[in-house]
Design an enzyme around this catalytic site. Structure first.
Site, PDB file in Angstrom:
ATOM      1  N   ARG A   1       0.843  -1.189   0.000  1.00  0.00           N
ATOM      2  CA  ARG A   1       0.000   0.000   0.000  1.00  0.00           C
ATOM      3  C   ARG A   1       0.885   1.247   0.000  1.00  0.00           C
ATOM      4  O   ARG A   1       1.904   1.308   0.686  1.00  0.00           O
ATOM      5  CB  ARG A   1      -0.943   0.006   1.210  1.00  0.00           C
TER       6      ARG A   1
ATOM      7  N   HIS B   1      -1.003   0.869 -10.124  1.00  0.00           N
ATOM      8  CA  HIS B   1      -1.763  -0.020  -9.235  1.00  0.00           C
ATOM      9  C   HIS B   1      -2.487  -1.104 -10.046  1.00  0.00           C
ATOM     10  O   HIS B   1      -3.721  -1.236 -10.000  1.00  0.00           O
ATOM     11  CB  HIS B   1      -2.764   0.768  -8.398  1.00  0.00           C
TER      12      HIS B   1
END
Length: 325
Positions: free
Chosen positions: A245, A293
């Site tokens: 993350r 991502h």
């Protein structure tokens, strides 16, 4: 029981996979499955739902659901990390479980691609290609006996921080290429034959790491944990890859380390702000590879996973991947 499932471009036809599908999901059965538009607020007629399945719902949509779905009992996210759901304000009595294991293969593959791209300087080759430049200097650097070992994983000391299911898929791939893999987790020990150190062994391990891979989740304990101090423990020849993350990394400290040469290279699939703003300085940091991502891509085996989870929920047996709150 009403179950809300998002309108996603992959198979969520889980009723046919339930052992007791006829009783659970047939017309007139005890359960109702309703589809909702993932990027829009939950329609008023579905605010009586007890189960909410999420994918990449915008945070504001989940926050709205947390306020309005007062009868909700369980949120099942198909993401490997449930951080968005955890920040949305669902009551403490609402169970939140993640899609851990649904992304192991693709994230492991993407991580390996980022590692090899960084180690083999594919970013430099692509930049040279755009400039119509035959970058022979890359070959000269690889041939230099002083720096030659920096261009291979063979013999590289690799540290994977966050040694869960994705790490267990990735580690053997790295081992096959000759890397020496060590994990970092909350408890020291051994997992699947790989040594794992705890927090008290992290500093010493980083000082001997050639490649650091972060698979850390987002949360108060991990916010900017990869900052100036820990990144500074890595040797200047080391490389860093983040597929966990973005909030776990102090991006200013990372950029400074790359610009100053205190770190040789890095690759990020996740950033603290996504999409990454056009004016973000990260776009122009040297020796940094960025991907938008995309490591997970889509959950693999979501239908069967949900069928098993929903069957367990209805029977009152524990569901998998429940996040402590």
């Amino acid at each position: 029981m009403k179950i809300l499932a998002p309108d996603v471009p992959f198979d969520l036809d889980f009723p046919s996979l339930l052992p007791d599908a006829g009783a659970s999901f047939a017309p007139g059965g005890t359960d109702v499955v309703a589809t909702y538009v993932m990027n829009d607020p939950i329609p008023e007629e579905h605010t009586d739902a007890e189960v909410l399945i999420t994918w990449s719902n915008p945070p504001k949509v989940l926050a709205d659901a947390a306020r309005r779905l007062t009868g909700l009992r369980w949120v099942q996210t198909l993401s490997a990390g449930p951080d968005v759901a955890l920040r949305s304000g669902f009551g403490a009595d609402v169970v939140i479980s993640s899609g851990q294991s649904l992304h192991d293969d693709t994230v492991a593959e993407h991580t390996l691609a980022l590692i090899l791209a960084s180690v083999r300087r594919i970013d430099a080759s692509l930049a040279a290609q755009r400039d119509h430049h035959w970058a022979k200097e890359i070959a000269f650097a690889q041939a230099d006996p002083v720096t030659g070992r920096e261009y291979t994983l063979d013999g590289a000391r690799v540290t994977i921080w966050g040694f869960g299911s994705i790490a267990l898929r990735l580690a053997p791939l790295l081992t096959a290429l000759g890397a020496q893999v060590t994990g970092v987790a909350s408890r020291a020990g051994e997992r699947a034959g790989y040594p794992v150190v705890g927090p008290d062994g992290l500093d010493a391990l980083l000082a001997e790491t050639d490649l650091l891979i972060s698979l850390l989740p987002a949360g108060p304990a991990t916010h900017h944990i990869l900052g100036e101090r820990l990144l500074g423990l890595l040797p200047p020849t080391a490389r860093f890859v983040n597929v966990g993350r973005g909030a776990t990394v102090d991006e200013v400290a990372l950029a400074d380390a790359l610009r100053s040469g205190r770190l040789s290279g890095a690759a990020l699939d996740v950033m603290e702000t996504e999409p990454l703003p056009e004016d973000s300085p990260l776009w122009d940091v040297p020796n940094l590879i960025l991907t938008p991502h995309v490591a997970g891509g889509r959950p693999r085996g979501a239908a069967r996973f949900l069928a098993e989870q929903l069957t367990a929920w209805r029977r009152g047996t524990p569901v998998r991947n429940v996040t402590p709150r």
